[in-house]
Design a protein around this motif. Structure first.
Motif, mmCIF file in Angstrom:
data_model
loop_
_atom_site.group_PDB
_atom_site.id
_atom_site.type_symbol
_atom_site.label_atom_id
_atom_site.label_comp_id
_atom_site.label_asym_id
_atom_site.label_seq_id
_atom_site.Cartn_x
_atom_site.Cartn_y
_atom_site.Cartn_z
ATOM 1 N N LEU A 162 13.366 -30.550 20.405
ATOM 2 C CA LEU A 162 12.519 -31.540 19.267
ATOM 3 C C LEU A 162 13.030 -33.106 19.828
ATOM 4 N N ALA A 190 17.112 -32.798 10.801
ATOM 5 C CA ALA A 190 16.589 -31.543 11.767
ATOM 6 C C ALA A 190 17.856 -31.154 12.422
ATOM 7 N N ARG A 222 19.260 -27.924 11.072
ATOM 8 C CA ARG A 222 18.563 -26.566 11.188
ATOM 9 C C ARG A 222 18.905 -25.883 12.601
ATOM 10 N N LEU A 263 17.210 -25.598 16.842
ATOM 11 C CA LEU A 263 16.433 -26.794 17.457
ATOM 12 C C LEU A 263 17.684 -27.807 18.136
ATOM 13 N N LEU A 317 9.494 -29.204 9.198
ATOM 14 C CA LEU A 317 10.271 -28.431 10.148
ATOM 15 C C LEU A 317 9.782 -27.266 10.520
ATOM 16 N N CYS A 347 8.598 -25.923 14.021
ATOM 17 C CA CYS A 347 9.114 -24.842 14.735
ATOM 18 C C CYS A 347 8.197 -23.538 14.941
#
Length: 184
Positions: A6, A30, A33, A36, A163, A167
């Motif tokens: 990302l 982010a 998570r 990622l 997100l 994703c």
């Protein structure tokens, strides 16, 4: 499973901007998570030409290369005069094929409208580049000051939802590009 790459693209280059802080704030969320790998791309760090030359400059090649490596994007944009900044449009135009068949989400900021006018226009631009924009956004009202309480919780929920969408689309489109290269 290979983590999704990302890129968080910080689109303002103005002196005194808040986009860099908002971009780092989003990137920090982010990075928490699983699944990622997050990279920040700050346009203020690139010397992109205002007129596109016949041959790309080293800065243009570097920027397009970073876009090519990403599998999903979050564009952090201000709203200036009901639109997005020229620096962001110039950067988007430096890359072209590199955006194709990849999802794009938005974190926008402004006064009252939270940057949604800029997001609406960016959706049109990314559609023309064959990118897929996700529905939900994160909008920051600069008149609210530092978010606390309910406003802070709402922003965290908006980040989670954005997100989730990125994703899903990022993995689906990655699988699709691997099975059948995108050609238009």
């Amino acid at each position: 499973m290979t983590p999704l790459r990302l890129a968080v693209l910080i689109g303002s280059t103005r002196e005194g901007r808040v986009g860099d802080r908002i971009g780092r704030w989003f990137a920090a969320h982010a990075r928490r998570r699983d699944g990622l790998v997050v990279e920040e791309i700050d346009l203020a760090g690139y010397d992109l030409p205002t007129a596109l030359p016949a041959e790309p400059t080293p800065a243009m090649r570097e920027f397009a290369g970073r876009v090519a490596q990403a599998e999903a994007f979050v564009v952090v944009t201000p709203e200036y005069n009901h639109s997005f900044p020229a620096s962001l449009k110039q950067a988007i135009d430096v890359a072209y094929d590199e955006w194709q068949a990849k999802p794009v989400g938005f974190v926008s900021y402004g006064c009252r409208s939270v940057g949604l006018h800029a997001v609406d226009q960016l959706r049109t631009v990314f559609t023309a580049l064959h990118a897929t924009t996700v529905r939900d956004t994160v909008g920051v009202d600069l008149l609210d000051g530092e978010p606390t309480g309910h406003a802070e919780e709402r922003l965290r929920q908006d980040v989670r939802l954005l997100l989730d969408e990125l994703c899903w689309w990022g993995l689906a489109l990655r699988d699709g590009r691997a099975a059948r290269p995108y050609a238009c």
